[in-house]
Motif scaffolding. Structure first.
Motif, PDB file in Angstrom:
ATOM      1  N   UNK A   7       0.822  -0.850   0.192  1.00 10.49           N
ATOM      2  CA  UNK A   7      -0.298  -0.016   0.063  1.00 10.49           C
ATOM      3  C   UNK A   7       0.961   1.035   0.057  1.00 10.49           C
ATOM      4  N   UNK A   8       0.127   2.504   0.283  1.00 14.80           N
ATOM      5  CA  UNK A   8       1.304   3.610   0.313  1.00 14.80           C
ATOM      6  C   UNK A   8       1.968   3.735   1.349  1.00 14.80           C
ATOM      7  N   UNK A  23       4.338   5.454   4.326  1.00 19.15           N
ATOM      8  CA  UNK A  23       4.583   6.002   5.057  1.00 19.15           C
ATOM      9  C   UNK A  23       5.332   7.060   5.585  1.00 19.15           C
ATOM     10  N   UNK A  24       5.400   8.674   5.643  1.00 15.01           N
ATOM     11  CA  UNK A  24       6.728   8.511   6.095  1.00 15.01           C
ATOM     12  C   UNK A  24       7.043   9.517   7.085  1.00 15.01           C
ATOM     13  N   UNK A  25       7.930  10.189   8.563  1.00 16.43           N
ATOM     14  CA  UNK A  25       8.464   9.689  10.032  1.00 16.43           C
ATOM     15  C   UNK A  25       6.855  11.011  10.171  1.00 16.43           C
ATOM     16  N   UNK A  26       6.399  11.731   9.161  1.00 18.79           N
ATOM     17  CA  UNK A  26       5.670  12.533   9.818  1.00 18.79           C
ATOM     18  C   UNK A  26       3.930  11.782  10.021  1.00 18.79           C
ATOM     19  N   UNK A  27       3.975  10.670   9.445  1.00 15.23           N
ATOM     20  CA  UNK A  27       3.089  10.010   9.899  1.00 15.23           C
ATOM     21  C   UNK A  27       1.638   9.975   8.716  1.00 15.23           C
ATOM     22  N   UNK A  28       2.202  10.403   6.977  1.00 15.92           N
ATOM     23  CA  UNK A  28       1.850  10.707   6.792  1.00 15.92           C
ATOM     24  C   UNK A  28       2.090   9.899   5.429  1.00 15.92           C
ATOM     25  N   UNK A  29       1.215   9.482   4.518  1.00  9.99           N
ATOM     26  CA  UNK A  29       0.736   8.118   3.486  1.00  9.99           C
ATOM     27  C   UNK A  29       0.629   9.323   2.485  1.00  9.99           C
ATOM     28  N   UNK A  34      -5.861   9.683   2.577  1.00  9.87           N
ATOM     29  CA  UNK A  34      -5.091   8.839   3.293  1.00  9.87           C
ATOM     30  C   UNK A  34      -5.961   7.252   3.075  1.00  9.87           C
ATOM     31  N   UNK A  35      -5.037   6.665   2.639  1.00  7.72           N
ATOM     32  CA  UNK A  35      -6.254   5.364   2.659  1.00  7.72           C
ATOM     33  C   UNK A  35      -4.525   4.268   2.391  1.00  7.72           C
ATOM     34  N   UNK A  36      -5.239   2.931   2.751  1.00  6.16           N
ATOM     35  CA  UNK A  36      -4.593   1.880   3.054  1.00  6.16           C
ATOM     36  C   UNK A  36      -4.372   0.523   1.824  1.00  6.16           C
TER      37      UNK A  36
END
Length: 751
Positions: free
Chosen positions: A273-274, A276-282, A326-328
């Protein structure tokens, strides 16, 4: 009458005696016989393990001179040369215990031999090291090697960079065949994965002598997994789970080898899936999935060794552009691309006395579709770009009978390629490309000094078709272009003593302009820019000098390498002030350039703490244009520090290990006029694992964490940094390997 009969019987027996090599493997310190030692001849694809008495035999050998490799965990790998005539050869060997890692026979060099005889060091990364790294992709794992990086577009798209050179300046080989998958595109990734490989070998620097055009920066060679040992049928199941992308990767393989024939088949799938960065955003649309199947059949007889292989890979890869919904979900959004590739190869060695003829043939198809959100519903499912290529490769080399001090090779190598378009838009024209090269090489062994030299001449013809309507946007006139280049290499290795080795090499390489650079005229949907080619471009030509040293002792190894690389007519793309159809126009230009730098690595096993490893590496490269400005896509300098413990077996655990790794990237302020500077960063990674005995079944279990501190950072070669998108954050990876064969006990017996 009886005398004549016995004479006939003796002559007949001598004729039918199988040519073989056999012997006993012992521990050099204790003189104990060793069992389960791997004995392997790469050139023949034949291998066995020593039996309970430390004995081995490889039968049905052809005549000739071969390198035999003896390897066992915790011991130095030993490489011996044997000459097979009309009778059995007996070869007893002793292996020395060692806590320092040693390398296997180098496959990618002109002469398959030990690392110490090559004029440049060939980096080797095993599939075990790849799996332990915790990397999401093969390219991510390879970027842990000093001097090797990747141009990335998210996690699913990565392109190799060797000492500051990338795209069509780095050549990728698999199954003995060059990979042609339109590497000129920014979002066109490596196109290969680690399934079914034994290791990856990387040659840094010009390799046009052996590989031709586009090897001016180096070569990345994916070495296929070894066949099963003679007389065995084995298999394995591998699975990896990734927390960051909620991803999974698995493959199942079976292989077997008889006295003459061998086969292997492996299939796998991965889905992510997408990320995730260190800022917890996908990162929206960075998702990707891939299915692949790989198979081979081969045989070895007294006069021939032959392997036919096939590899199919189908990928669906999103092209990320923003942090949005934001989705998986794993369903592709726009823009995205689908890539399907078939690779067929036939690798053959014909043994003619002490001479041999090697012939490799390959055929590869690559179909790439790029999709953007359609303006009208009836256009849904139609590809904006649909690029196809079909490539036939051939490589013929004649190896003269070697003497005690000299070996000679002559050969022909080339490929024919057809490329076409079937999409709504056209970025490069339909074309036919033909290349042919003639090469001659020599190797001389002068006691402590080994010399290698050679020369090669290549010609390339490019014929493109007229595309579009004259005087309208997107028009491409027909082109008929010829390119040629003479290249060579001279180098050697000098053993000052048993511990210290020096290498030197001077080599040239070249690259003819690719179709995109010569003839593109359109909007590239993957990058949203209008690209215009330049039919007046010349060959890129480079000359590089490499000097390196290697120190090896019982408890430490050290390597230092420096290089200086000059490039005439370096090609790069840059933006202009013009707009076409609301897209900024990019054009290709040329200028002389120079790259210089080096790598240093140190691996210490402090005595008596032999279970403790301290590994440190440093890599740097500087790239400048002749006007004093910086070249684009030059990686930042990096220091990699690893502390690793290899513990003693404990109860049901074998070969347990724990490692902690810190990657320190320096700030990159030397940037081209079209780039932005990038700050430095530090990443902490860790991992552990062991072989676990579950009754009669053994499994390999690994657990790793990359970016432990969940650092938000930009890598300088990330194409997403210009959109304000960070690289991947913390990622837990759980790996499991299950061998499908009886567990072999780890023992030694007295001699």
């Amino acid at each position: 009458m009886k005398t004549g009969f016995f004479v006939f019987l003796l002559l007949f027996c001598k004729i039918v005696i199988a040519q073989s090599v056999s012997g006993v493997v012992r521990d050099a310190e204790t003189e104990q016989r060793m069992l389960v030692v791997n004995v392997y001849i790469p050139e023949l694809g034949k291998g066995v393990v020593t039996n309970g008495d430390g004995e081995y035999e490889i039968a049905n050998m052809p005549k000739g001179t071969f390198k035999i490799q003896f390897s066992f965990i915790g011991y130095e790998t030993l490489i011996q040369t044997v000459k097979i005539e009309n009778e059995e050869v007996f070869l007893d060997v002793s292996l020395w215990p060692s806590v320092v890692e040693t390398h296997e026979i180098v496959i990618s060099a002109a002469y398959q031999t030990s690392q110490d005889e090559n004029p440049v060091k060939v980096e080797q990364l095993s599939v075990d090291e790849i799996n332990r790294s915790g990397a999401s992709t093969l390219m991510e794992a390879l970027s842990n090697i000093a001097g090797v990086e990747q141009v990335s577009t998210g996690v699913g798209i990565g392109k190799p960079v060797i000492r500051g050179l990338s795209y069509n300046r780095v050549l990728v080989y698999s199954m003995g065949v060059r990979i042609e998958n339109q590497q000129w595109g920014d979002e066109h990734g490596l196109g290969m994965n680690e399934m079914g490989i034994e290791r990856v070998e990387i040659i840094k620097g010009p390799s046009s002598l052996l590989y031709g055009s586009e090897a001016m920066g180096g070569v990345m060679h994916l070495i296929s997994e070894k066949p099963a040992n003679t007389g065995t049928l084995v298999g394995e199941y591998n699975v990896k789970l990734f927390s960051n992308t909620l991803g999974a990767s698995s493959n199942l393989g079976v292989k077997g080898t008889g006295k003459t024939f061998r086969f292997s088949i492996r299939a796998g799938h991965q889905s992510h899936a997408d990320y995730q960065t260190g800022t917890k955003e996908r990162v929206t649309n960075s998702r990707f999935n891939e299915s692949s199947i790989k198979s081979s059949v081969g045989m070895t007889k007294k006069w021939i060794s032959s392997t036919f292989s096939h590899n199919y890979i189908n990928s669906n890869v999103g092209i990320p552009e923003e942090i949005g919904k934001q989705t998986t979900s794993r369903k592709q959004e726009f823009p995205h691309q689908t890539i399907s590739s078939h690779l067929f190869s036939s690798q053959n060695t014909l043994f003619l006395g002490n001479a041999k003829l090697k012939s490799n043939f390959g055929y590869m198809t690559n179909n790439r579709k790029e999709f953007e959100e359609p303006e009208f519903p009836d256009k849904l499912g139609q590809a904006e770009l649909y690029m196809q290529s079909k490539t036939f490769n051939y490589d013929l080399k004649w190896y003269f009978p070697p003497s005690e001090r000299a070996e000679y090779i002559v050969g022909l190598q080339g490929h024919d390629q057809w490329t076409g378009n079937a999409g709504a838009e056209v970025l490069v024209p339909d074309a036919f490309i033909s290349e042919l090269g003639a090469v001659g090489m020599a190797k001389y062994n002068l006691k402590k000094l080994t010399l290698q030299l050679g020369a090669r001449y290549d010609v390339r013809k490019i014929d493109t078709e007229e595309m579009g309507v004259p005087l309208e946007a997107g028009y491409m006139p027909a082109l008929k272009l010829d390119f040629g280049s003479l290249n060579g290499s001279f180098g050697g290795s000098f053993h000052l003593n048993k511990k210290l080795l020096f290498r030197f090499n001077a080599a040239s390489g070249y690259r003819a302009p690719n179709l995109a650079e010569l003839a593109s005229n359109g909007v590239h949907s993957g990058t949203s820019r209008y690209e215009i080619g330049n039919a007046n471009l010349k060959n890129e030509q480079n000359y590089e000098v490499d000097v390196s040293s290697h120190f090896h002792s019982k408890h430490a190894t050290a390597d230092v390498a420096v290089f200086y690389n000059t490039i005439s007519n370096y090609i790069f793309i840059g933006p202009t002030d013009s707009l076409i159809e609301s897209n900024q126009v990019y054009t290709y230009v040329q200028e002389n350039a120079v790259l210089y730098g080096g790598e240093a690595t140190l691996d210490i096993h402090p005595h008596p703490l032999d279970w403790l490893h301290l590994e440190v590496s440093y890599s740097m490269v500087i790239g400048d244009r002749s006007d004093g400005s910086s070249l684009p896509l030059i990686p930042a300098n990096k220091v990699r520090t690893t502390v690793k413990t290899e513990l003693k077996d404990w109860k049901f655990l074998e070969q347990p290990y724990v490692h902690v790794n810190v990657v320190s990237a320096f700030a990159q302020n030397r940037v081209s006029e079209f780039e932005t500077a990038t700050g430095g960063y530090n990443l902490v990674n860790a991992g552990m694992g062991a072989k676990i005995n579950l009754g009669k079944q053994q499994v390999d279990l690994s657990f790793s964490v990359s970016n432990v501190l969940n650092t938000a950072y930009y890598d300088h070669l990330s194409r997403l940094k210009y959109d304000g998108i960070y690289n991947i954050g913390r990622n837990f990876v759980l790996g499991l390997r299950v061998p499908i064969n009886p567990l072999v006990p780890h023992k030694r017996v007295n001699g």
